[in-house]
Design a protein around this motif. Structure first.
Motif: not given
Length: 335
Positions: A228, A232-234, A236-237, A240
């Protein structure tokens, strides 16, 4: 006579010759006393001469040592002049891993204070595993991280200075049941899965540390995941999977998350300043001095009674810790 003499051996000789004391000379060079003694003995073997007369009370130069000293000083002066001429043409590039981590950032700031005439620039390579390759390729000068977690082949071409035993922590979503605790006992993680960077080629030393910590405790390291990039991507994962993330206490919490220290025992992440062997740059001494001074001033070498580190880190770091732990704090940091 040897065809070549390693300048490091001459520098070791000059330091002992000027201090006439191996412990003080080792502190001056920021090396372990055992390593300094080994270098002096190697120089004596290569020259076929005894350079010091040693007793339990004093160290004195022999006639051969007196004869070598002016030659050694001139050779080192010439080397320093050469390195300064080329080093001033570029900045010292220092990897801090990530912008939010405190240890490297503070060392860098202190080094800039000690050497304001030189440019020392930060880089963010995200992990020592990747930074090691960049250092060996000459694209980076120094980094911070867990030196013992590197492949032995890499360690053989790098050197390090222990800076800190940093307490480890968990990054948790605010709604996670463990977020209600002020500190998380390791036993409370039994049966859970924790993210520790598995699959990230930049941080294999961190994943290895997690495996060593969790082994036999019923805690799983989450399987490899896509890398990630960016907060932001970190986030999100993280949302999840719902997995806690292994971190350190100085890690800056992201929105919607909390950082909780791990206890019982207190796992420690050994952080070293790491550089490629043979590095020459006029600002490098300031970087090492800044790391040693902050370590002493902030008590970064101290370990709690319930502290934990892997056996391999204990072995690799013990010599450096023993040398620097007793080094006096500089007056500038005490004031």
């Amino acid at each position: 006579m040897p065809a070549h003499l390693d300048p490091r051996l001459l520098r070791a000789f000059v330091a002992v010759a000027e201090e006439l004391h191996f412990t003080r000379a080792a502190a001056r060079l920021y090396v372990a006393q055992q390593a300094l003694s080994r270098d002096v003995r190697r120089l004596e073997r290569e020259l076929g001469a005894e350079l010091f007369a040693r007793t339990t009370r004093q160290v004195v130069l022999t006639p051969d040592g007196e004869r070598l000293l002016p030659y050694a000083r001139r050779a080192l002066d010439a080397q320093d002049e050469l390195l300064a001429a080329f080093g001033q043409a570029r900045p010292l590039l220092v990897d801090l891993n990530s912008p939010g981590l405190d240890t490297g950032r503070r060392v860098l700031h202190r080094a800039r204070e000690l050497a304001p005439e030189h440019e020392i620039m930060a880089r963010y390579e995200s992990g020592l595993g990747h930074a090691a390759g960049e250092m060996l390729a000459g694209r980076l000068d120094a980094s911070f991280g867990r030196y013992a977690g590197l492949d032995p082949v890499l360690r053989a071409r790098l050197d390090h200075q222990l800076v800190r035993y940093e307490p480890m922590a968990l990054l948790l979503p605010e709604e996670h049941p463990l977020a209600a605790l002020s500190a998380v006992p390791l036993d409370a993680l039994a049966g859970t899965t924790v993210y520790a960077g598995a699959g990230n080629p930049r941080t294999p030393e961190w994943t290895d540390l997690a495996h060593r910590l969790f082994d036999g405790r019923g805690i799983a390291v989450s399987p490899p995941a896509p890398l990630a990039v960016g907060d932001e991507e970190f986030q999100r994962l993280m949302a999840k999977t719902g997995h806690p993330v292994l971190a350190v206490v100085d890690f800056a919490a992201l929105p919607g998350t909390v950082v909780r220290p791990l206890v019982d025992p207190v796992p420690l992440s050994p952080v070293s300043l790491v550089w490629r062997r043979g590095l020459g740059h006029p600002a490098f001494d300031a970087l090492r001095r800044a790391a040693a001074d902050l370590s002493a001033a902030e008590g970064w070498w101290r370990r709690p009674e319930t502290g934990w580190i892997p056996d391999i880190d204990e072995s690799v770091n013990s010599v450096h810790h023993g040398n620097f732990a007793n080094r006096p704090t500089s007056r500038a940091l005490r004031s």
